[in-house]
Design an enzyme around this catalytic site. Structure first.
Site, mmCIF file in Angstrom:
data_model
loop_
_atom_site.group_PDB
_atom_site.id
_atom_site.type_symbol
_atom_site.label_atom_id
_atom_site.label_comp_id
_atom_site.label_asym_id
_atom_site.label_seq_id
_atom_site.Cartn_x
_atom_site.Cartn_y
_atom_site.Cartn_z
ATOM 1 N N SER A 143 0.907 -1.294 -0.050
ATOM 2 C CA SER A 143 0.112 0.034 0.010
ATOM 3 C C SER A 143 0.902 1.344 -0.001
ATOM 4 O O SER A 143 2.105 1.020 0.475
ATOM 5 C CB SER A 143 -0.882 0.117 1.219
ATOM 6 O OG SER A 143 -1.424 1.393 1.536
ATOM 7 N N TYR A 156 -2.608 -1.017 10.528
ATOM 8 C CA TYR A 156 -2.474 -1.079 9.205
ATOM 9 C C TYR A 156 -1.112 -0.739 8.453
ATOM 10 O O TYR A 156 -0.238 -1.305 7.565
ATOM 11 C CB TYR A 156 -3.811 -0.428 8.213
ATOM 12 C CG TYR A 156 -3.711 -0.692 7.020
ATOM 13 C CD1 TYR A 156 -4.597 -1.633 6.327
ATOM 14 C CD2 TYR A 156 -3.137 0.338 5.987
ATOM 15 C CE1 TYR A 156 -4.849 -1.884 5.016
ATOM 16 C CE2 TYR A 156 -3.439 -0.020 4.715
ATOM 17 C CZ TYR A 156 -3.956 -0.973 4.239
ATOM 18 O OH TYR A 156 -4.289 -0.997 2.642
HETATM 19 P P1 NAD Z 1 -11.559 -6.143 -0.209
HETATM 20 O O1 NAD Z 1 -12.204 -6.001 1.245
HETATM 21 O O2 NAD Z 1 -12.230 -5.995 -1.461
HETATM 22 O O3 NAD Z 1 -11.075 -7.543 -0.230
HETATM 23 C C1 NAD Z 1 -10.389 -8.280 0.768
HETATM 24 C C2 NAD Z 1 -10.360 -9.721 0.480
HETATM 25 O O4 NAD Z 1 -9.664 -10.464 1.388
HETATM 26 C C3 NAD Z 1 -11.590 -10.484 0.507
HETATM 27 O O5 NAD Z 1 -11.430 -11.421 -0.488
HETATM 28 C C4 NAD Z 1 -11.703 -11.066 1.801
HETATM 29 O O6 NAD Z 1 -12.759 -12.254 1.785
HETATM 30 C C5 NAD Z 1 -10.403 -11.492 2.204
HETATM 31 N N1 NAD Z 1 -10.348 -11.822 3.457
HETATM 32 C C6 NAD Z 1 -10.362 -10.796 4.728
HETATM 33 N N2 NAD Z 1 -10.049 -11.484 5.757
HETATM 34 C C7 NAD Z 1 -9.383 -12.810 5.188
HETATM 35 C C8 NAD Z 1 -8.970 -13.863 5.948
HETATM 36 N N3 NAD Z 1 -8.774 -13.740 7.489
HETATM 37 N N4 NAD Z 1 -8.420 -14.929 5.464
HETATM 38 C C9 NAD Z 1 -8.868 -15.072 4.011
HETATM 39 N N5 NAD Z 1 -9.325 -14.133 3.251
HETATM 40 C C10 NAD Z 1 -9.611 -12.940 3.930
HETATM 41 O O7 NAD Z 1 -10.173 -5.078 -0.138
HETATM 42 P P2 NAD Z 1 -9.270 -4.748 -1.279
HETATM 43 O O8 NAD Z 1 -9.379 -3.277 -1.179
HETATM 44 O O9 NAD Z 1 -9.330 -5.309 -2.188
HETATM 45 O O10 NAD Z 1 -7.845 -5.099 -0.613
HETATM 46 C C11 NAD Z 1 -6.849 -6.063 -0.985
HETATM 47 C C12 NAD Z 1 -5.455 -5.537 -0.424
HETATM 48 O O11 NAD Z 1 -5.132 -4.405 -1.158
HETATM 49 C C13 NAD Z 1 -5.461 -5.740 0.984
HETATM 50 O O12 NAD Z 1 -4.307 -6.142 1.435
HETATM 51 C C14 NAD Z 1 -5.511 -3.909 1.242
HETATM 52 O O13 NAD Z 1 -4.769 -3.610 2.234
HETATM 53 C C15 NAD Z 1 -4.755 -3.693 -0.055
HETATM 54 N N6 NAD Z 1 -4.776 -2.142 -0.383
HETATM 55 C C16 NAD Z 1 -6.110 -1.641 -0.749
HETATM 56 C C17 NAD Z 1 -6.369 -0.428 -1.253
HETATM 57 C C18 NAD Z 1 -7.682 0.296 -1.460
HETATM 58 O O14 NAD Z 1 -7.676 1.607 -1.399
HETATM 59 N N7 NAD Z 1 -8.525 -0.533 -1.627
HETATM 60 C C19 NAD Z 1 -5.049 0.337 -1.216
HETATM 61 C C20 NAD Z 1 -3.733 -0.254 -0.893
HETATM 62 C C21 NAD Z 1 -3.601 -1.596 -0.508
#
Ligand code: NAD
Length: 261
Positions: A143, A156
């Site tokens: 991130s 985080y």
């Molecule tokens: P999201 O909530 O759409 O997806 C998260 C996924 O993780 C889902 O499939 C959920 O079921 C799964 N998950 C949660 N807890 C779990 C567990 N205990 N075991 C297995 N799976 C689990 O979120 P996203 O925004 O797509 O985030 C995905 C990654 O991207 C994360 O690591 C997040 O920190 C990172 N990220 C997101 C953003 C953003 O702005 N959305 C920015 C930077 C980084």
């Protein structure tokens, strides 16, 4: 299709960025393993969609990323069912927004388990399979918060800085084995994870929904636009190409200029 004959595990791929990675890999012919939580019928429909796109199969593995035993079993099952573990993407992640003095211990522990420790357990299980084949790609969704901080996101930011360090370490350990290890650091991507933190940020900073979107989320992003999951997935796909064999140990920003400021 350049990923034919390869297998890819994407943790946390029932939604958001993870699903975009799985779709991108399947579209290039990889057999994919999706993981994460959700409603069974919806997950089965995603799995069937990915199997049809890939032509090489798609499996769902419900391993909980807080459980090291389930992580190891997921990697072993993949190797047994699909013959190899070529690409792994550590992507599962959760968020909680609160000042440190109000931060619940259970939320802190869950963020560290899912966003940080699971990546270590996935890598430990996957590296021997990759070394055996002399080829592998390990990608972690870090991130912008692996490079800079924001208030009220202590767990985080700690986890994301941690996976950036883990990436560098395992890149060094595997550099001569045909394996690359990188992290991708998106800025704000419009996914359920971002949408879910809006109410907490409204409460912790006393803002309206529109103020959170414009003044907190997009304030950090000079492009004033959300990154798309497909833009993140396109970079992951490039990292899997032979042309990317010299990119290892890198932290690659896809953040609309956020961390340039
Ligand atoms: P999201 O909530 O759409 O997806 C998260 C996924 O993780 C889902 O499939 C959920 O079921 C799964 N998950 C949660 N807890 C779990 C567990 N205990 N075991 C297995 N799976 C689990 O979120 P996203 O925004 O797509 O985030 C995905 C990654 O991207 C994360 O690591 C997040 O920190 C990172 N990220 C997101 C953003 C953003 O702005 N959305 C920015 C930077 C980084």
């Amino acid at each position: 299709m350049f990923l034919e004959g390869k297998t890819a595990i994407v943790t946390g791929s029932t939604s958001g960025i993870g699903l975009a990675y799985a779709r991108a890999f399947a579209a290039k012919g990889a057999a994919v393993v999706i993981n994460g939580f959700g409603e069974a019928a919806a997950i089965e429909s995603l799995r069937a969609e990915l199997a049809a796109t890939s032509g090489a199969g798609a499996l769902y593995d419900g391993a909980d990323m807080t459980r090291p035993d389930e992580i190891a079993a997921m990697v072993d099952r993949t190797a047994r069912a699909l013959g190899s573990v070529d690409i792994v993407v550590n992507n599962a992640g959760i968020q909680h927004v609160a000042r440190i003095e109000d931060f619940p211990s259970d939320k802190f522990e869950a963020i560290i388990d899912i966003n940080l420790k699971s990546a270590w357990y996935v890598m430990r299980a996957a590296v021997p399979h990759m070394k055996a084949k002399g080829w592998g790609r390990i990608i972690t969704t870090a991130s912008a918060h692996s490079l800079v901080a924001s208030p009220n996101k202590s767990a985080y930011v700690m986890a994301k800085h941690g996976v950036a360090g883990l990436t560098k370490t395992i890149a060094l350990e595997t550099a001569a084995a045909g394996i690359t290890v990188n992290c991708i650091s998106p800025g704000y991507v419009w996914t359920p994870l971002v949408e879910a933190q809006i109410p907490d940020t409204m409460a912790s900073r006393g803002l309206t929904r529109e103020q959170v979107i414009d003044d907190v989320l997009l304030a950090a992003q000079p492009t004033k636009a959300f990154v798309t999951p497909e833009q993140v997935a396109a970079l992951a796909l490039f990292l899997c190409r032979d042309e990317a064999a010299s990119i290892t140990g890198a932290n690659l920003s896809v953040d609309g200029g956020w961390t340039a400021a």
